[in-house]
Structures are given as structure tokens and as C-alpha cells.
Design a protein around this motif. Structure first.
Motif, short mmCIF file in Angstrom:
data_model
loop_
_atom_site.label_atom_id
_atom_site.label_comp_id
_atom_site.label_asym_id
_atom_site.label_seq_id
_atom_site.Cartn_x
_atom_site.Cartn_y
_atom_site.Cartn_z
N LEU A 134 42.76 -37.56 18.84
CA LEU A 134 43.27 -38.54 17.88
C LEU A 134 42.22 -38.85 16.80
O LEU A 134 42.55 -39.01 15.62
CB LEU A 134 43.67 -39.83 18.60
N ALA A 135 40.96 -38.94 17.21
CA ALA A 135 39.89 -39.21 16.25
C ALA A 135 39.77 -38.08 15.23
O ALA A 135 39.57 -38.32 14.02
CB ALA A 135 38.56 -39.40 16.98
N ILE A 136 39.92 -36.83 15.70
CA ILE A 136 39.84 -35.67 14.79
C ILE A 136 40.98 -35.71 13.78
O ILE A 136 40.77 -35.50 12.58
CB ILE A 136 39.86 -34.35 15.60
N ILE A 137 42.21 -36.01 14.28
CA ILE A 137 43.36 -36.09 13.37
C ILE A 137 43.15 -37.18 12.33
O ILE A 137 43.40 -36.99 11.14
CB ILE A 137 44.66 -36.35 14.17
N ALA A 138 42.63 -38.35 12.79
CA ALA A 138 42.41 -39.47 11.87
C ALA A 138 41.36 -39.11 10.81
O ALA A 138 41.52 -39.43 9.62
CB ALA A 138 41.98 -40.70 12.65
N LEU A 139 40.29 -38.44 11.23
CA LEU A 139 39.23 -38.06 10.30
C LEU A 139 39.73 -37.06 9.26
O LEU A 139 39.43 -37.17 8.06
CB LEU A 139 38.04 -37.47 11.06
N ILE A 140 40.49 -36.05 9.72
CA ILE A 140 41.01 -35.04 8.79
C ILE A 140 41.98 -35.68 7.80
O ILE A 140 41.98 -35.37 6.61
CB ILE A 140 41.70 -33.90 9.56
N PHE A 141 42.83 -36.59 8.30
CA PHE A 141 43.77 -37.29 7.42
C PHE A 141 43.02 -38.12 6.37
O PHE A 141 43.36 -38.11 5.18
CB PHE A 141 44.69 -38.20 8.25
N LEU A 142 41.97 -38.83 6.83
CA LEU A 142 41.18 -39.64 5.91
C LEU A 142 40.50 -38.76 4.86
O LEU A 142 40.46 -39.10 3.67
CB LEU A 142 40.14 -40.44 6.70
N ARG A 143 39.96 -37.63 5.30
CA ARG A 143 39.30 -36.71 4.37
C ARG A 143 40.29 -36.18 3.34
O ARG A 143 40.00 -36.13 2.14
CB ARG A 143 38.66 -35.54 5.10
N GLY A 144 41.48 -35.81 3.80
CA GLY A 144 42.51 -35.30 2.87
C GLY A 144 42.91 -36.35 1.86
O GLY A 144 43.09 -36.05 0.67
N LEU A 145 43.04 -37.59 2.33
CA LEU A 145 43.42 -38.68 1.43
C LEU A 145 42.34 -38.92 0.37
O LEU A 145 42.64 -39.06 -0.82
CB LEU A 145 43.63 -39.96 2.26
N CYS A 146 41.08 -38.92 0.81
CA CYS A 146 39.96 -39.12 -0.13
C CYS A 146 39.88 -37.97 -1.14
O CYS A 146 39.64 -38.20 -2.33
CB CYS A 146 38.65 -39.25 0.64
N ASN A 147 40.06 -36.74 -0.65
CA ASN A 147 40.01 -35.59 -1.56
C ASN A 147 41.13 -35.63 -2.59
O ASN A 147 40.92 -35.30 -3.76
CB ASN A 147 40.08 -34.29 -0.76
N PHE A 148 42.32 -36.04 -2.15
CA PHE A 148 43.46 -36.12 -3.08
C PHE A 148 43.16 -37.10 -4.22
O PHE A 148 43.32 -36.78 -5.39
CB PHE A 148 44.73 -36.54 -2.34
N PHE A 149 42.73 -38.31 -3.84
CA PHE A 149 42.50 -39.33 -4.87
C PHE A 149 41.31 -38.97 -5.77
O PHE A 149 41.35 -39.23 -6.97
CB PHE A 149 42.32 -40.70 -4.23
#
Length: 582
Positions: free
Chosen positions: A67-82
Motif C-alpha cells: 500500500l505504501a508503494i502504491i501511495a508513493l507512486i500515485f503521489l509521484r505521478g500527481l506531482c509530476n503531472f502538476f
């Protein structure tokens, strides 16, 4: 300016424009920092996962770690998008500003700059160079900020796991940087050559489009193919040199990386045997090490992007820094000028010319008079009338309108009093209404446009078109005949209603029927205006109030048609020659 000073200046000018949008930029950097922060977290997680998770010491890791890995990857994707979105917003706004400044400069450049035949390079600056400046500027910024943050974070993880192993990496890293620097100078030269050759390619293709009929009629296929093949071949070679230099950095960096990794493994095995390094620590170290090479490689390759950005920026800012037309005066006319024109002892010589184009020319044109300038090609007629709107400036002498030196007048105020109809009619790829009502003096009404078209003997033709005034004339007005183009230009001059009119061989390229139609329109236009006529066909200027005969930049005769014929001089000789030819 020395090369380093020039580069520093270009960097400052590029990022001063980027800095205008500092709020969006700061927010983008914040999101980049967020994305960078997530990367070492995955590597750090390897140590407890291997040392405690796989051993069964903490069974809750079974669901917590995924779950931590999924959350980190999601957060990274969100930051990269913005961050990508905000940087694209900054880049496009900077590009908009750069192109606006370039076009503004283009509109105010001296007429002489357009005589240099550098159209391909000019177009290339707008379409390619300006885009490269902004795209590379944001790309360079993204890579330097994002990848530097990742590298710093990863080095922190490496030091935490094993400072001895990290020391090996830190020793080999500068070697990669030094090797990559040796490619930078070569990349800059190649990129400069590529920019120049891109401009040449634009010119060759543009000439092929504009001159397609000449190519077909004079069988110029092989000549054009050879020109295009030469330019595109050179461009290919430059691109391959750039690709070779760019590609060579990767394997060289990989070899140095392999040496570093081999040394790390050797030391790590020794530490594991002595019990100072656990499997989890080594796995976390290697995970961080594996992630550090990609950002380092991107940081290494950004040097090539930086050189392309600087080359493109030099090209763009060279245009932006071009001197505008000299604004020598601030005077204005109170309303409409009377139209008295005087050339007083005017002389001129073009740069690098061996002799004067004009020498001590003096002419007086009273308000409402029509004065024709005649003479052989190269006698200085066009240069003389081009001085009136200050497209060309005299070296000596004065040009006066209503007794006022035109050098003391504001350029726009001066040109408000002038209209021009030439043999090379310029019409824009827009509607007939827009072309006839073109200009900033006032918004022409439909009634005014129709009245001008009627006076130019073109109303019947326009009303017969399916879309009437809203008919598009096409690029270079290719949908109209030569006579129709000329009469549209006459209608445009009628709308402007300036007191001084310049006719530059307005009928020389027309057939007899078109010439008669255009001549009738010109007579309407000339009524009540001071008119300067450059004429090739002497039959069109017989009714002029005064005919000025020029030869080798000097006025050799002045007088009416009858007076000059009676003298039997230069004008009579020209007239008899044309009479025999006709």
C-alpha cells in the motif's frame, strides 16, 4: 562580446523572461521537489523489507509495504503531472512574449534590412528558434532542478547506508562530468551549423514554392533538386554529428558506472563477510545506486540541450536587438497636409556602392500637381521617391513637405500623408473588404469600401462574386488578375485619402486592356492630390504637369511633354525609341 560573456548574457535574458512567471515556476519546483522526495523512500524501504519483512519478524508488512508503494507512486505521478503542466504553461507564455517581441521588431525594422534577402532565416527564427528557446529553457530547468534533487536525496540515502561505498561513487562521478564536458564545445559548433542550415532549407523550399512556375517552364527540376539535396544532405550530416556526440556520452558514462558498481560489490562483499553490512542495507544501497544513474545521465545529457538553447537564443535575440527605423523627429501636421513637396539638393549612395545613386537632385512639386519621373533603369527614380516615406534617407540635402523637413516629423505622422500604388501590389490573404479597408487611420465602413471599389472600376466584378466583399483573395492574391490586384490597391489608396500619392510603375506589368482600366482608376485617384509618378511607358505620363528626366542619378531635363519634345533632348530620344518599339 567574448563567448563566455555572450553565454552569460543569453542565460540572463532567457531566464529573466521565464522569471516573469515566477509564481507558476515556484509552484512547479515545489511539485518537482515532492516528486523527487518520493524516489529515495522506495530505496530506504528495502532495508526493513528484507531484514524484517521476509524474515517474518513483522507480518504486517505484507499489506503495509504494497500500500505504501502504491501511495508513493500515485503521489509521484500527481506531482509530476502538476509540475509538467505548470512548466508547459510558463514555456508557452514565454514563447508568446518572445514571438510578440520578434514580430514587433519585424514591423519596425528599416526597409534596407528586408533587401538583404534573409527571408528564410527570418522565418526560421519564428518557427524553429523561438520554440527551441522556450522548450529547451523549461526542459533544462526541469532536468537541473528535478534530477539534482533526486541525486542529492539518493546520495543522502547512500551515505546513510554505507559511507565507504558512497565514497567510491563520489570519486567516479566527477570523471563522468569531465568527460561529458569535452563534448559540449563540439555540440555548440554543430548546433550553430544546424540552425544556419535549417534557415537555408527554409529558403530553398520557400523559393521552390514561390518559383514553381519558373521551375516548370525553364526545366529547373535538376537544379532545384541539387540545391535541396545539398542543403538537406548537409543538414543530415550535422544531425548525425550531433547524434553521434550525444550518443557517445552514454556508453562512456556506462563504462565508468560499471567500474564503480564492480568496486562497490567487491567492498560490499568484504563488509558482509565481516558483519558490518546486512543484506537489507546492501539491497537498499543498490536500489538507491540503481536509481541515481538515470538522473545523472539526464544531467549529463542536458549539456547538449543547453547548447541548442543558447544557439537558438542567440538567433532570436539577434532579431530582437536589431535597430528599429530611426525616429528622428516628433513633429506632426495639424490635420491634412497641403501637399507641396520639395527635394532640395538631395544626394544618396548605398552602402558599398562605388558611386552616388542620386547626386544634387532638386525638384519642386506644387500642391495638386502631377510630376512624372522618367529615365532609364537605374537612374535613381525609385530611390528618390522612396525617400519621401523615409524608406531611404538622403546623405545630403533636405526633403520638405509644406516647407517642413520630413526628418523633423514623426514617422507615422509623415506616412499618414502618403499613399502608394506600385507594380508589386501587396495584398493579404484575407477578404476583399479587409484589403481595401486596411490600415489604422479609421475603421472603413462598408459604404466607404463600396464607394472606393466603384471609383476604382472594380465594383461590378466584386458584386458578381458569390461572397462579394467577403471573398478571400488567396495567398499573394493569386485568385485575382494583375489588373484586379492593381485596382484593389487603388481602392485602398482611395480609402486612405492621403494628400500625396506615389505611383511606382503601377501599370508597367499589365496588358493594354488592363492598363486602360487601371489608368482610368488612377485618374480618379490622382484628382486633387500631389502625385509623383514613376513611369516606364511614356505614353502614360504625357498629361503630367511636369516631367522630370533622370540619368545616372541626376536631373537632366524638366518640363511638360510638349516642351521636352520640342527641345529634342534626352526625353525626346526616349520617346522616339519607345514610339519605334511600339
Amino acid at each position: 562580446m567574448p563567448p563566455q560573456s555572450l553565454k552569460n548574457s543569453l542565460w540572463a535574458r532567457i531566464y529573466s523572461r521565464v522569471g516573469i512567471y515566477w509564481k507558476g515556476l515556484a509552484l512547479a519546483i515545489l511539485f518537482m521537489a515532492g516528486a523527487a522526495a518520493t524516489q529515495p523512500t522506495l530505496a530506504v524501504a528495502m532495508k526493513p523489507l528484507l531484514d524484517e519483512g521476509f524474515s517474518g519478524a513483522k507480518p504486517e508488512y505484507v499489506w503495509q509495504v504494497p500500500l505504501a508503494i502504491i501511495a508513493l507512486i500515485f503521489l509521484r505521478g500527481l506531482c509530476n503531472f502538476f509540475s509538467d503542466y505548470l512548466l508547459a504553461w510558463v514555456a508557452n507564455n514565454v514563447l508568446l512574449g518572445v514571438r510578440r517581441d520578434m514580430f514587433e521588431k519585424l514591423l519596425t525594422m528599416p526597409d534596407s534590412d528586408f533587401k538583404k534577402g534573409d527571408t528564410g532565416r527570418l522565418l526560421n527564427r519564428f518557427t524553429v528558434d523561438a520554440g527551441n528557446v522556450t522548450s529547451y529553457a523549461t526542459e533544462v530547468l526541469t532536468v537541473i532542478v528535478r534530477e539534482s534533487l533526486v541525486v542529492i536525496a539518493m546520495i543522502g540515502v547512500l551515505l546513510y547506508m554505507s559511507w565507504e561505498l558512497t565514497l567510491i561513487i563520489l570519486v567516479t562521478m566527477p570523471i563522468s562530468v569531465l568527460i561529458s564536458r569535452s563534448f559540449i564545445a563540439r555540440m555548440r559548433r554543430i548546433n550553430q551549423d544546424t540552425v544556419n542550415m535549417n534557415a537555408e532549407l527554409t529558403r530553398v523550399v520557400s523559393e521552390g514554392i514561390d518559383g514553381q512556375r519558373v521551375v516548370k517552364l525553364f526545366d529547373g527540376y535538376e537544379f532545384e533538386r541539387s540545391r535541396f539535396s545539398y542543403v538537406s544532405g548537409r543538414l543530415r550530416r550535422f544531425d548525425m554529428r550531433a547524434a553521434t556526440s550525444d550518443a557517445a556520452m552514454t556508453p562512456i558514462t556506462q563504462v565508468i558506472t560499471a567500474i564503480a558498481v564492480a568496486a562497490v560489490i567487491a567492498v560490499a562483499l568484504n563488509q558482509a563477510n565481516t558483519g558490518t553490512l546486512t543484506v537489507g542495507s546492501f539491497a537498499a544501497f543498490m536500489a538507491a545506486l540503481a536509481q541515481i544513474f538515470d538522473p545523472i545521465k539526464r544531467l549529463t545529457k542536458v549539456a547538449g540541450r543547453m547548447q541548442k538553447m543558447l544557439v537558438a537564443a542567440e538567433s532570436v535575440f539577434t532579431l530582437v536587438d536589431q535597430p528599429s527605423e530611426p525616429e528622428t523627429g516628433t513633429g506632426r501636421f495639424e490635420g491634412r497636409a497641403q501637399g507641396r513637396v520639395e527635394f532640395r539638393q538631395v544626394s544618396h549612395r548605398f552602402a558599398d556602392a562605388q558611386k552616388d545613386t542620386l547626386s544634387d537632385v532638386s525638384i519642386i512639386v506644387e500642391p495638386g500637381q502631377t510630376v512624372a519621373l522618367v529615365g532609364r533603369s537605374g537612374s535613381g527614380k525609385t530611390t528618390l521617391v522612396n525617400m519621401l516615406p523615409r524608406f531611404v534617407s538622403p546623405l545630403t540635402g533636405e526633403i520638405l513637405i509644406d516647407g517642413r523637413d520630413i526628418a523633423s516629423l514623426n514617422l507615422r505622422a509623415l506616412r499618414e500623408q502618403l499613399s502608394l500604388v506600385s507594380q508589386d501590389v501587396v495584398l493579404f490573404d484575407d477578404t476583399i473588404a479587409v484589403n481595401v479597408g486596411y490600415g489604422a487611420l479609421h475603421e472603413a465602413t462598408e459604404a466607404e469600401i463600396l464607394s472606393a471599389l466603384s471609383a476604382a472600376n472594380l465594383l461590378e466584378f466584386v458584386e458578381g462574386l458569390p461572397l462579394g466583399l467577403q471573398t478571400h483573395v488567396g495567398e499573394n492574391a493569386t485568385r485575382l488578375s494583375g489588373g484586379q490586384r492593381q485596382r484593389l490597391a487603388i481602392a485602398r489608396a482611395l480609402i486612405k485619402n492621403a494628400p500625396i500619392l506615389i505611383l511606382d510603375e503601377a501599370t508597367s506589368a499589365l496588358d493594354n486592356e488592363s492598363e486602360r482600366q487601371v489608368q482610368a482608376s488612377l485618374e480618379t485617384l490622382m484628382k486633387g492630390r500631389t502625385t509623383l509618378v514613376i513611369a516606364h511607358r511614356l505614353s502614360t505620363v504625357q498629361n503630367a504637369d511636369m516631367i522630370v528626366v533622370m540619368d545616372h542619378g541626376k536631373v537632366v531635363e524638366q518640363g511638360s511633354h510638349a516642351e521636352l519634345l520640342a527641345r529634342g533632348g534626352a526625353y525626346a530620344a526616349l520617346y522616339q525609341m519607345q514610339f519605334r518599339e511600339e
